[in-house]
Design a protein around this motif. Structure first.
Motif, short mmCIF file in Angstrom:
data_model
loop_
_atom_site.label_atom_id
_atom_site.label_comp_id
_atom_site.label_asym_id
_atom_site.label_seq_id
_atom_site.Cartn_x
_atom_site.Cartn_y
_atom_site.Cartn_z
N GLY A 1 0.81 -1.21 0.00
CA GLY A 1 0.00 0.00 0.00
C GLY A 1 0.84 1.26 0.00
O GLY A 1 1.12 1.82 1.07
N TYR A 2 1.24 1.71 -1.19
CA TYR A 2 1.96 2.98 -1.28
C TYR A 2 0.98 4.12 -0.95
O TYR A 2 -0.23 3.92 -0.91
N SER A 3 1.51 5.31 -0.72
CA SER A 3 0.66 6.43 -0.29
C SER A 3 -0.44 6.73 -1.28
O SER A 3 -1.54 7.15 -0.90
N SER A 4 -0.18 6.52 -2.56
CA SER A 4 -1.20 6.79 -3.57
C SER A 4 -2.41 5.89 -3.39
O SER A 4 -3.53 6.26 -3.75
N LEU A 5 -2.21 4.71 -2.81
CA LEU A 5 -3.32 3.80 -2.53
C LEU A 5 -3.96 4.09 -1.18
O LEU A 5 -5.17 3.93 -1.00
N LEU A 6 -3.14 4.50 -0.21
CA LEU A 6 -3.69 4.79 1.12
C LEU A 6 -4.74 5.90 1.06
O LEU A 6 -5.69 5.90 1.84
N THR A 7 -4.54 6.84 0.16
CA THR A 7 -5.46 7.97 0.07
C THR A 7 -6.60 7.73 -0.91
O THR A 7 -7.52 8.54 -0.99
N THR A 8 -6.54 6.61 -1.66
CA THR A 8 -7.59 6.36 -2.66
C THR A 8 -8.11 4.93 -2.54
O THR A 8 -9.05 4.65 -1.81
N SER B 1 12.74 -3.75 0.84
CA SER B 1 13.00 -4.78 -0.15
C SER B 1 11.76 -5.60 -0.50
O SER B 1 11.65 -6.12 -1.60
N ASN B 2 10.82 -5.69 0.43
CA ASN B 2 9.64 -6.51 0.18
C ASN B 2 8.33 -5.73 0.23
O ASN B 2 7.26 -6.31 0.43
N GLY B 3 8.40 -4.42 0.04
CA GLY B 3 7.18 -3.63 0.01
C GLY B 3 7.40 -2.20 0.43
O GLY B 3 8.29 -1.51 -0.08
N VAL B 4 6.59 -1.74 1.38
CA VAL B 4 6.66 -0.34 1.80
C VAL B 4 6.38 -0.24 3.29
O VAL B 4 5.66 -1.06 3.86
N MET B 5 6.95 0.78 3.91
CA MET B 5 6.77 1.01 5.34
C MET B 5 6.32 2.45 5.56
O MET B 5 6.83 3.38 4.92
N HIS B 6 5.35 2.62 6.45
CA HIS B 6 4.86 3.94 6.84
C HIS B 6 5.00 4.10 8.35
O HIS B 6 4.71 3.17 9.11
N VAL B 7 5.42 5.26 8.80
CA VAL B 7 5.57 5.53 10.23
C VAL B 7 4.25 6.03 10.78
O VAL B 7 3.57 6.87 10.16
N ILE B 8 3.86 5.51 11.95
CA ILE B 8 2.63 5.94 12.61
C ILE B 8 2.95 6.44 14.02
O ILE B 8 3.99 6.12 14.58
#
Length: 392
Positions: free
Chosen positions: A254-261, A300-307
């Motif tokens: 879930g890249y940011s473009s998907l998180l918001t849409t 390496s295996n996807g994406v990370m978001h800080v919360i």
């Protein structure tokens, strides 16, 4: 007569220019790209594949970019490691033709040729370079009049010369060598998420998290762990592991473009078994009651978001308060600790852009231009950061 003679010659010259292959175009730019050409010469299989490839975009680091890159002693080791060099070069090739005009002020995530593992590498790295379906990605965004490319640890490269055409696609000259996304366990250290790094170590989840494919990781900040610090000494290893696994969505990147849409206002199963709900409220992205403060740390295996909160698998109904400056803690009966838990013996090895906290708090802001500390981390992260984990 003279015009009649010159016109066909001019047209022939123009046609030849338009149909030049990548090899010829790279040779014509040798004064700027001699170091890239030299590296490609050591990779005949890749060079052959690129020469015949269609519909690609080459992000070509300039000589100055490579000089800056190899000024870090750790990066020099890549020249003697064929598999690691192959991975680095593949990461600079987009698997679609993307002219400069295609970039917008919204971050786009574009797949690259980097799909294979580093299993043949002589460098002591117990991870793959890419474990993402469809290939590891870069982020591309227009910033003012410039095009910028985001790679691992939110490092930024700027396009210096755009839209050099060749028969198989287009080439953009960039000012900084792209940084390969590294394993989550290494990325949390480089991003100064030392509490999460220590918690992963304490639960022996390092290898498990690194080996997953297509993940979205919600990484609590150090302050988030400190806010539940009183519970740190009472949690069993199994309880802590369950909490950490609740922060991982497996099978969805879930890249940011998907998180918001596309992913907004939906629930997703986690590695722990329960679900988390993603919400987009007035440009702010929340996971349960935690707000996303930094987006798109490519791993390496996807994406990370800080919360900004630790998620609680026993409190799946926690909801955000979008108008609040801070969100309610999902754990009851806990209090803040004077020190950040789980950080004993853990320290950040670099200061990457991914370690800088966002202030706007929105996915759009976090996915935008990264200011400041743009270093040539590159494969140094692969070679140097590993040393910190080999002693664990």
């Amino acid at each position: 007569m003279q015009l009649t003679t010159l016109l066909p010659l001019a047209l022939a010259s123009y046609a030849a220019t338009q149909t030049q292959g990548l090899t010829q175009v790279l040779a014509s730019q040798n004064s700027t790209l001699s170091m890239l050409n030299s590296l490609l010469a050591t990779q005949p299989a890749l060079t052959k594949a690129l020469a015949s490839a269609q519909n690609i975009t080459l992000l070509a680091p300039s000589n100055d970019a490579f000089s800056k890159f190899i000024s870090n002693p750790a990066n020099k080791a890549i020249a003697s490691d064929s598999a690691a060099l192959m991975g680095l070069l593949e990461y600079h090739v987009l698997t679609s033709t993307v002219p400069a005009s295609s970039f917008t002020t919204t971050m786009q995530f574009i797949p690259t040729m980097l799909m294979s593992s580093s299993s043949n590498s002589t460098v002591n790295i117990n991870t793959t370079l890419s474990n993402v379906t469809g290939g590891q990605v870069v982020g591309g965004v227009k910033s003012g009049s410039k095009v910028e490319v985001m790679s691992g640890l939110k490092e930024i490269s700027t396009v210096q010369t755009a839209d050099i055409q060749f028969s198989g696609g287009v080439m953009h000259l960039i000012d900084t060598v792209l940084t390969l996304p590294i394993a989550p366990s290494m990325s949390v250290v480089d991003s100064s998420l030392t509490a999460l790094a220590g918690a992963l170590k304490n639960t022996n989840l390092l290898t498990a998290v690194n080996s997953l494919k297509d993940v979205t990781i919600f990484a609590p900040s150090n302050a988030a762990f400190q806010a539940i610090g009183s519970a740190a000494t009472t949690l069993t290893e199994q309880q802590l592991a369950g909490i950490l696994e609740y922060h991982v969505i497996n099978g969805t990147v879930g890249y940011s473009s998907l998180l918001t849409t596309g992913l907004a206002n939906e629930s997703f199963p986690t590695l722990a078994g329960g679900e988390v709900k993603i919400e987009n409220v007035d440009g702010k992205v929340f996971v349960n009651s935690a707000q996303v403060t930094i987006t798109d740390i490519l791993v390496s295996n996807g994406v990370m978001h800080v919360i900004n909160n630790v998620l609680n698998p026993s409190n799946t109904t926690a909801t955000p308060i979008p108008t609040a400056t801070t969100q309610p803690i999902a754990f009851t009966g806990v209090s803040s600790a004077s020190n950040v838990p789980f950080t004993s013996g853990i320290s950040a090895t670099t200061t990457a852009p991914s370690a800088a906290m966002e202030t706007a708090g929105s996915a759009k802001a976090a996915a935008g231009r990264v200011e400041g500390n743009i270093g040539a981390v590159g494969v140094a992260a692969l070679l140097g950061v590993v040393a910190a984990f080999l002693i664990w």
